[in-house]
Enzyme design. Sequence first.
Site, PDB file in Angstrom:
ATOM      1  N   ARG A 143       0.817  -1.198   0.000  1.00  0.00           N
ATOM      2  CA  ARG A 143       0.000   0.000   0.000  1.00  0.00           C
ATOM      3  C   ARG A 143       0.861   1.264   0.000  1.00  0.00           C
ATOM      4  O   ARG A 143       0.496   2.284  -0.543  1.00  0.00           O
ATOM      5  CB  ARG A 143      -0.910  -0.024   1.234  1.00  0.00           C
ATOM      6  N   TYR A 144       1.993   1.205   0.679  1.00  0.00           N
ATOM      7  CA  TYR A 144       2.899   2.345   0.724  1.00  0.00           C
ATOM      8  C   TYR A 144       4.104   2.019  -0.169  1.00  0.00           C
ATOM      9  O   TYR A 144       4.470   0.846  -0.303  1.00  0.00           O
ATOM     10  CB  TYR A 144       3.404   2.579   2.144  1.00  0.00           C
ATOM     11  N   ARG A 147       7.202  -0.033   1.730  1.00  0.00           N
ATOM     12  CA  ARG A 147       7.020  -1.120   2.683  1.00  0.00           C
ATOM     13  C   ARG A 147       5.837  -2.012   2.300  1.00  0.00           C
ATOM     14  O   ARG A 147       4.914  -1.559   1.632  1.00  0.00           O
ATOM     15  CB  ARG A 147       6.853  -0.599   4.114  1.00  0.00           C
ATOM     16  N   CYS A 156      -3.990 -17.549  14.633  1.00  0.00           N
ATOM     17  CA  CYS A 156      -3.634 -16.827  15.867  1.00  0.00           C
ATOM     18  C   CYS A 156      -3.903 -17.763  17.034  1.00  0.00           C
ATOM     19  O   CYS A 156      -4.782 -18.628  16.955  1.00  0.00           O
ATOM     20  CB  CYS A 156      -4.500 -15.584  16.058  1.00  0.00           C
ATOM     21  N   CYS A 160      -9.233 -12.077  18.444  1.00  0.00           N
ATOM     22  CA  CYS A 160      -9.835 -10.854  18.979  1.00  0.00           C
ATOM     23  C   CYS A 160     -11.110 -10.583  18.197  1.00  0.00           C
ATOM     24  O   CYS A 160     -11.091 -10.573  16.962  1.00  0.00           O
ATOM     25  CB  CYS A 160      -8.871  -9.683  18.809  1.00  0.00           C
ATOM     26  N   CYS A 163     -11.050  -8.021  15.260  1.00  0.00           N
ATOM     27  CA  CYS A 163      -9.891  -8.127  14.365  1.00  0.00           C
ATOM     28  C   CYS A 163     -10.166  -7.529  12.981  1.00  0.00           C
ATOM     29  O   CYS A 163     -11.134  -7.899  12.312  1.00  0.00           O
ATOM     30  CB  CYS A 163      -9.500  -9.593  14.218  1.00  0.00           C
ATOM     31  N   ARG A 165      -8.663  -8.207  10.371  1.00  0.00           N
ATOM     32  CA  ARG A 165      -8.572  -9.263   9.342  1.00  0.00           C
ATOM     33  C   ARG A 165      -9.458 -10.454   9.675  1.00  0.00           C
ATOM     34  O   ARG A 165      -9.136 -11.598   9.342  1.00  0.00           O
ATOM     35  CB  ARG A 165      -7.116  -9.714   9.181  1.00  0.00           C
ATOM     36  N   ASP A 323     -11.441  -0.235  13.254  1.00  0.00           N
ATOM     37  CA  ASP A 323     -11.838  -0.325  11.843  1.00  0.00           C
ATOM     38  C   ASP A 323     -13.284  -0.822  11.725  1.00  0.00           C
ATOM     39  O   ASP A 323     -13.704  -1.697  12.484  1.00  0.00           O
ATOM     40  CB  ASP A 323     -10.907  -1.281  11.089  1.00  0.00           C
ATOM     41  N   ASP A 360      -7.004   4.229  10.180  1.00  0.00           N
ATOM     42  CA  ASP A 360      -6.539   3.578   8.963  1.00  0.00           C
ATOM     43  C   ASP A 360      -7.664   3.804   7.959  1.00  0.00           C
ATOM     44  O   ASP A 360      -8.763   3.259   8.112  1.00  0.00           O
ATOM     45  CB  ASP A 360      -6.297   2.076   9.218  1.00  0.00           C
ATOM     46  N   LYS A 367      -2.679   5.126   7.057  1.00  0.00           N
ATOM     47  CA  LYS A 367      -2.921   5.682   8.388  1.00  0.00           C
ATOM     48  C   LYS A 367      -2.911   7.205   8.347  1.00  0.00           C
ATOM     49  O   LYS A 367      -1.970   7.803   7.835  1.00  0.00           O
ATOM     50  CB  LYS A 367      -1.855   5.186   9.361  1.00  0.00           C
TER      51      LYS A 367
HETATM   52  S1  SF4 Z   1      -6.094  -8.690  16.005  1.00  0.00           S
HETATM   53 FE1  SF4 Z   1      -6.516 -10.365  14.553  1.00  0.00          FE
HETATM   54  S2  SF4 Z   1      -4.507 -10.940  13.751  1.00  0.00           S
HETATM   55 FE2  SF4 Z   1      -4.158  -9.771  15.625  1.00  0.00          FE
HETATM   56  S3  SF4 Z   1      -4.000 -11.315  17.276  1.00  0.00           S
HETATM   57 FE3  SF4 Z   1      -6.127 -10.605  17.213  1.00  0.00          FE
HETATM   58  S4  SF4 Z   1      -7.163 -12.068  15.870  1.00  0.00           S
HETATM   59 FE4  SF4 Z   1      -4.979 -12.303  15.497  1.00  0.00          FE
END
Ligand code: SF4
Length: 406
Positions: A143-144, A147, A156, A160, A163, A165, A323, A360, A367
């Site tokens: 995207r940048y 990087r 994971c 979370c 998340c 993603r 997000d 973001d 960002k």
């Molecule tokens: S935010 Fe998403 S990628 Fe990061 S630790 Fe939590 S579940 Fe995993």
Amino acid sequence: MYQKVVCVEDPEEPPGCRQSVSACAFPAQAPALTFRQRHFPTASEQDWNDWRWQLRNRITSLKKLGRIIALSDSERQAMAFNGATLPLAVTPYYASLISPDNPGQPIRRTMVPTVSELLVSQGEEHDPLGEDGHSPVPGLVHRYPDRVLFLATDYCSSYCRYCTRSRMVGKRKGHSLARWQKAIAYIAANPAIRDVLLSGGDPLTMAEEQIEWLLSRLRRIPHVEMIRIGTKAPIVLPQRITPELTAMLRKYHPLWMSIHCTHPDELTPEAARACTMLADAGIPLGSQTVLLAGINDSVETMRKLMHGLVKIRVKPYYLYQCDPIMGSAHFRTPVSKGLEIYQGLRGHTTGYAVPNYVIDAPGGGGKIPLIPETVVGRDGNDLLIRNYEGNVYRYPDVIGAASHNS
Ligand code: SF4
């Protein structure tokens, strides 16, 4: 040849998870010890301190979860859809930090689904940051200009609920050597890329050999000056930070690490020890925190978190506005709340403890920092600026002066 690098016993388990390892000497802390004795009575201290044992014994089902906490109706109903969106997974260690009887406890809210996440609100998207549209090869986001984000795994240790993603993590696809090779070939062919962020999923859930494979290949590319790892392992799986891991990582400097943390209750002696080991290996540590309604959206909580991070040698780096992923309305705060928190930190504590507050930008704009207005106007050559107490000061600005270099 397409080669899947996954464990044969369970595609959700990281490779090498059945290998015997020397568990690091991690002193069992009182809350974790009580929790282990109650819920995993046959596990030894050595088991508990072995990150692979922690992964094998993750809490992933309604049945297991219901043995550990008294589920609310909302949590129980949401678990009927477990896997439809983001699966449930919590390491036994991190579960030991969850309140068994308070559904509103911050750590519990970040890990245990509720029906609120099934409600989709206006503006929410599966991929709000437009990462898929900036992906020249699978698993790489460019995207940048200088990087790239290298999504090394979709796994994971703990998921979370907010998340970014969630569209891709925990989908049991494992890792693919062929994908990694394509991503590395892309980086090697683009000399403008000087910085690679290894993320996912959580790269530190992988075996040392796999992490080292990636780091060594990236280090062979002359224009890659800097490698970063994004991880939540020191917080949810501190047992993963072993002397073997840090000895391997330190071979690949300059290596930086961004640690995802959410609440001061996560900063246990175990997490502190993991961060200390990484810092002692010469890895500069920064934090990434998502601003979450009812979890960390107060000046007091955020200040405690940032001060706690500095004490364990982690520089607060980013505070993210949450997000707009699908079903995230119950986690999102107004931007004015984030600015209020930023204002409550800036000037009231050392700059080392103040993260950059950013959005973001949806659609892939990157960002964008959010800063309360401090320049309030001009009076002639004087710039009028406001300090953290709200007092206005004059700075004699230099207007139209010749450059020192001319
Ligand atoms: S935010 Fe998403 S990628 Fe990061 S630790 Fe939590 S579940 Fe995993």
